[in-house]
Scaffold this active site. Structure first.
Site, PDB file in Angstrom:
ATOM      1  N   TRP A 280     -73.645  75.838  -3.770  1.00 31.83           N
ATOM      2  CA  TRP A 280     -74.871  76.225  -3.063  1.00 31.83           C
ATOM      3  C   TRP A 280     -74.603  77.254  -1.965  1.00 31.83           C
ATOM      4  O   TRP A 280     -75.404  77.443  -1.076  1.00 31.83           O
ATOM      5  CB  TRP A 280     -75.533  74.983  -2.447  1.00 31.83           C
ATOM      6  CG  TRP A 280     -76.253  74.117  -3.438  1.00 31.83           C
ATOM      7  CD1 TRP A 280     -77.574  74.182  -3.775  1.00 31.83           C
ATOM      8  CD2 TRP A 280     -75.714  73.067  -4.233  1.00 31.83           C
ATOM      9  NE1 TRP A 280     -77.874  73.236  -4.728  1.00 31.83           N
ATOM     10  CE2 TRP A 280     -76.755  72.541  -5.028  1.00 31.83           C
ATOM     11  CE3 TRP A 280     -74.440  72.510  -4.362  1.00 31.83           C
ATOM     12  CZ2 TRP A 280     -76.573  71.486  -5.918  1.00 31.83           C
ATOM     13  CZ3 TRP A 280     -74.251  71.473  -5.247  1.00 31.83           C
ATOM     14  CH2 TRP A 280     -75.312  70.973  -6.020  1.00 31.83           C
ATOM     15  N   CYS A 315     -79.557  72.217  -8.991  1.00 31.50           N
ATOM     16  CA  CYS A 315     -80.275  71.030  -9.450  1.00 31.50           C
ATOM     17  C   CYS A 315     -80.908  71.189 -10.822  1.00 31.50           C
ATOM     18  O   CYS A 315     -80.871  70.262 -11.636  1.00 31.50           O
ATOM     19  CB  CYS A 315     -81.294  70.582  -8.418  1.00 31.50           C
ATOM     20  SG  CYS A 315     -82.773  71.611  -8.279  1.00 31.50           S
ATOM     21  N   HIS A 374     -86.891  70.164  -5.899  1.00 33.02           N
ATOM     22  CA  HIS A 374     -85.685  69.504  -6.405  1.00 33.02           C
ATOM     23  C   HIS A 374     -86.002  68.949  -7.787  1.00 33.02           C
ATOM     24  O   HIS A 374     -87.056  68.361  -8.006  1.00 33.02           O
ATOM     25  CB  HIS A 374     -85.233  68.381  -5.463  1.00 33.02           C
ATOM     26  CG  HIS A 374     -84.035  67.637  -5.983  1.00 33.02           C
ATOM     27  ND1 HIS A 374     -82.924  68.277  -6.466  1.00 33.02           N
ATOM     28  CD2 HIS A 374     -83.781  66.306  -6.117  1.00 33.02           C
ATOM     29  CE1 HIS A 374     -82.038  67.384  -6.868  1.00 33.02           C
ATOM     30  NE2 HIS A 374     -82.540  66.175  -6.672  1.00 33.02           N
ATOM     31  N   ASP A 397     -80.735  60.978 -11.446  1.00 32.10           N
ATOM     32  CA  ASP A 397     -80.507  62.284 -10.825  1.00 32.10           C
ATOM     33  C   ASP A 397     -79.006  62.560 -10.812  1.00 32.10           C
ATOM     34  O   ASP A 397     -78.228  61.779 -10.257  1.00 32.10           O
ATOM     35  CB  ASP A 397     -81.066  62.270  -9.400  1.00 32.10           C
ATOM     36  CG  ASP A 397     -81.087  63.657  -8.765  1.00 32.10           C
ATOM     37  OD1 ASP A 397     -80.475  64.575  -9.327  1.00 32.10           O
ATOM     38  OD2 ASP A 397     -81.708  63.806  -7.693  1.00 32.10           O
ATOM     39  N   TYR A 561     -82.574  77.317  -1.708  1.00 41.25           N
ATOM     40  CA  TYR A 561     -83.753  76.546  -2.088  1.00 41.25           C
ATOM     41  C   TYR A 561     -83.674  75.113  -1.565  1.00 41.25           C
ATOM     42  O   TYR A 561     -84.654  74.386  -1.566  1.00 41.25           O
ATOM     43  CB  TYR A 561     -83.944  76.554  -3.610  1.00 41.25           C
ATOM     44  CG  TYR A 561     -83.048  75.592  -4.370  1.00 41.25           C
ATOM     45  CD1 TYR A 561     -83.519  74.340  -4.754  1.00 41.25           C
ATOM     46  CD2 TYR A 561     -81.739  75.920  -4.711  1.00 41.25           C
ATOM     47  CE1 TYR A 561     -82.712  73.456  -5.449  1.00 41.25           C
ATOM     48  CE2 TYR A 561     -80.927  75.049  -5.398  1.00 41.25           C
ATOM     49  CZ  TYR A 561     -81.414  73.814  -5.772  1.00 41.25           C
ATOM     50  OH  TYR A 561     -80.606  72.935  -6.455  1.00 41.25           O
TER      51      TYR A 561
END
Length: 732
Positions: A280, A315, A374, A397, A561
């Protein structure tokens, strides 16, 4: 069948862990006992000369089991449902004196009590819920059997043998890879834990190999197609390998709760050398930027061949690959996007935004973050470990956010339990509840060290939760499956239930937020195109009879994001005077040169406006993110769109920037139409167009998609797609 010998402890045989589907330990072809007479001849007894599994795509085994789309020449069936095999013998089979059985074996250390060695006896009638083999027809030396598997048996790749009884022991067929049989979860079987009773939903959530993933911003929702490719060559084996890498005991692989929990840990590489390494920080050296991927196939095949994590994912990539894993094994699954998703570091159902006394955000104290969006997954299954009513869709997740039982994973957490605040039920329900229900709390950090709660926003988090609609590419709002409407009595009750079950709320915000003035503030950002100037308009409205002066502060940041700021590119302080019962607009010009040099992966800009009413000391705060509009890739097709016929695919992209793009990669994917391919271009001059032509030969009919992405040193998240209708090959 004899077990592998091992060390003996306290009179018990210690069998090593059976954690690899790929590992094998062949049973003996002969298990004779006692003294065998000198004239004993195997040919005097029933001998197997051939086994036929009817495993072609058009055979009823694959058509009836909905496995005819898999690019795999082995037999693939779903558990709890009968399938057919044929056994050829050296002479006609006589049921009165001949005795045989079919055996299914998985792993290196098979045991009957663990479900890894399954002897299937011939019975007169098949019984629901149990393994069995029934003779359907006898013809000359051949016997056709209907074999039924248990609806809770292990999911994986089994080795198959036929064992024949003689007076002196067992004669067993040799290992034959051609008779290997994959057994999958079965959403069509009422006794299976993943049974889904809606035919259209089964078609969508199990059999659809192309999906749509929503991203962007709540006020500017964007979508991109994703090739799940669960039926592509090598993907089923790759998914089984993922469980092998996790060292998941084979005996647990029939339980969708365990399989989905292991999958959520293994799709990320955070602590277990799993499938995808996340990044990220906008640095993607030695890997592929997350925005460049168009599907799961390349990722899973590279992981299987290299046995190392694939770089890089965020994600939506984790969710896309996890969806492939679940659907491939037969678990109904879908990708879900939560807009304004809370990452609540201390799980107190609050996202604490700390402000300086001048209204600027204090980045040192502000540890929580709001993700613009997300993506996670939902998997469909019963939950016998929970009270009745909490089965159905479960949140799983695989994005590595928080540690759960020692590993980066999340779920399965019952969506129904989250909605009603029952966060006591496993797994990880408090974290998911906070993602969709947290409050935004603005707190001023005074210079004397005290903290003052200024304002509270209870509606920002979990603003919209969506997935792809069944049978189409449109958006389906599923927010009401996660939460009651704000202000309803049920919503308050769900929050109180969550607090009762241990969700923390550190600050008492009840009744704290009482505005002492009649001033309201909002702001709008006009449609912003990459590389161009645009305006931010802040509106102040005075609904009362008093006269007010306001000091306001605007901060513009380049953000990931995930809501984490990289750099501030704009800040401006200004004063506003408001007459009674009036409004005033302030415009702030954002120039392209201010943000272009620091843009990140998804071109997100975040604006934060705070204002202090000088007469009452009220603090007003608003924040918004925008996604810059990025030009698309153009895909064109020339030639007949027919299975087996060549067609020319053209990909075009025009550089919209005033600078030269360098090191450009264009990626093309389309399940059933082309394998994932890519091509590099050294540079594209400003306003110049590149073209790439590729010849494709479709092998699957029906509605298909082509997807293309472009990535370069200074421009990413460029995307395009084209819908196709591939016709069947006309009969000769």
């Amino acid at each position: 069948m004899s077990e592998s010998s091992g060390a003996t402890f306290g009179g018990r045989r210690a069998v090593p862990p059976n954690t690899s589907n790929a590992s094998e330990n062949d049973p003996p072809t002969m298990e004779l006992h006692g003294l065998v007479p000198r004239g004993f001849n195997l040919q005097d007894y029933l001998n197997v000369t051939g086994v036929h599994l009817f495993k072609e795509r058009w055979d009823s085994n694959k058509v009836d089991h909905h496995t005819d789309k898999y690019s795999n020449n082995k037999l693939i069936v779903r558990r709890g449902q009968s399938f057919y095999i044929q056994i050829d013998f050296n002479r006609p089979y006589n049921p009165r004196r001949d005795l045989f059985r079919v055996e299914y074996v998985i792993g290196r250390y098979p045991q009957e009590n663990k479900g890894t060695y399954i002897p299937v006896s011939v019975v007169s009638e098949l019984q629901s819920g149990k393994w069995g083999a029934k003779v359907i027809t006898r013809e000359d030396r051949s016997v056709r059997l209907s074999i039924q598997s248990s609806p809770d048996c292990i999911v994986g790749k089994f080795r198959m043998y036929v064992a024949v009884w003689t007076p002196y022991g067992i004669i067993r067929t040799s290992r034959n890879p051609e008779t290997d049989t994959y057994i999958l979860f079965n959403p069509w079987c009422e006794e299976d834990a993943v049974y889904l009773d809606n035919a259209k939903e089964r078609e969508e959530y199990v059999l659809n190999d192309i999906g749509v993933i929503f991203y962007g911003d709540f006020n500017d929702i964007k979508s991109r197609s994703w090739s799940y490719g669960q039926f592509e060559d090598g993907i089923l084996d790759a998914c089984l390998y993922v469980m092998d890498r996790a060292k998941m005991d084979l005996s647990g692989r029939g339980n969708p709760i365990k399989v989905s929990r292991v999958g959520s840990a293994m799709i990320n590489a955070k602590d277990d050398e799993g499938v995808i390494a996340g990044s990220w920080d906008n640095v993607y050296a030695y890997g592929i930027p997350p925005s460049a991927w168009t599907g799961s196939v390349d990722i899973l095949l590279e992981y299987r061949s290299s046995e190392n994590p694939v770089r890089y994912g965020q994600c939506w990539v984790f969710a896309g690959v996890f969806n492939t894993f679940l659907r491939c094994l037969g678990i109904p699954a879908r990708v879900v996007t939560n807009y304004f998703s809370a990452h609540d570091n201390n799980a107190n159902l609050q996202l604490d935004i700390f402000l300086e006394e001048d209204g600027n955000v204090n980045s040192k104290l502000t540890k929580d973050s709001v993700w613009n969006y997300h993506c996670w997954n939902e998997a469909w299954m019963t939950r016998p470990d929970l009270p009745i009513g909490f089965g159905g869709w479960q949140v799983v997740d695989s994005t590595p956010q928080e540690n759960s039982d020692g590993m980066y994973r999340c779920g399965p957490a019952s969506v129904q339990a989250i909605k009603h605040g029952n966060v006591c039920f496993q797994f990880d329900a408090p974290f998911v509840f906070a993602e969709v229900n947290s409050d935004l709390v603005y707190i001023t950090a005074k210079k004397d060290g005290t903290h003052v709660v200024e304002t509270l926003d209870t509606t920002h988090i979990g603003k919209l939760i969506v997935t792809k609609q069944v049978g189409g590419d449109g958006i389906k709002d599923i927010t009401d499956t996660y939460k009651f409407q704000e202000g309803q009595e049920e919503e308050r009750l769900a929050l109180e239930t969550a607090l009762m079950y241990g969700a923390k709320k550190s600050l008492n915000t009840e009744g704290v937020v009482k505005s002492r003035s009649d001033v309201h503030m909002n702001f709008e950002v006009e449609n912003a195109v990459l590389g161009r100037d645009f305006k931010v308009t802040i509106t102040f409205r005075n609904n009362g009879p008093a006269h007010y002066t306001i000091t306001a502060y605007l901060s513009g940041n380049i953000t990931f994001y995930t809501g984490v700021a990289k750099a501030e590119f704009k800040n401006k302080t200004f004063d506003v005077t408001l007459e009674p019962l009036s409004f005033k607009k302030e415009e702030v010009l954002i120039q392209a040169g201010e943000y272009m040099g620091q843009l990140l992966e998804q071109a997100f800009l975040h604006f934060f406006v705070t204002a202090r009413v000088n007469e009452t000391k009220d603090v007003l705060a608003k924040q918004k993110s925008i996604v810059l509009t990025i030009p698309k890739v153009i895909i064109k097709v020339h030639g007949a769109q027919v299975v087996g016929s060549d067609m020319v695919v053209t990909i075009e992209f025009t550089n919209p920037l005033k600078e030269t793009l360098k090191n450009i990669w264009i990626y093309l994917d389309g399940p059933g139409v082309t394998k994932p391919i890519r091509k590099m271009f050294q540079e594209i001059q400003p306003n110049s167009t590149v073209k790439w032509e590729e010849v494709c030969r479709p092998w699957a009919s029906g509605p298909r998609k082509l997807m293309a992405s472009v990535t370069s040193d200074s421009l990413r998240h460029v995307y395009g797609e084209l819908d196709l209708q591939i016709q069947r090959r006309p009969p000769m």
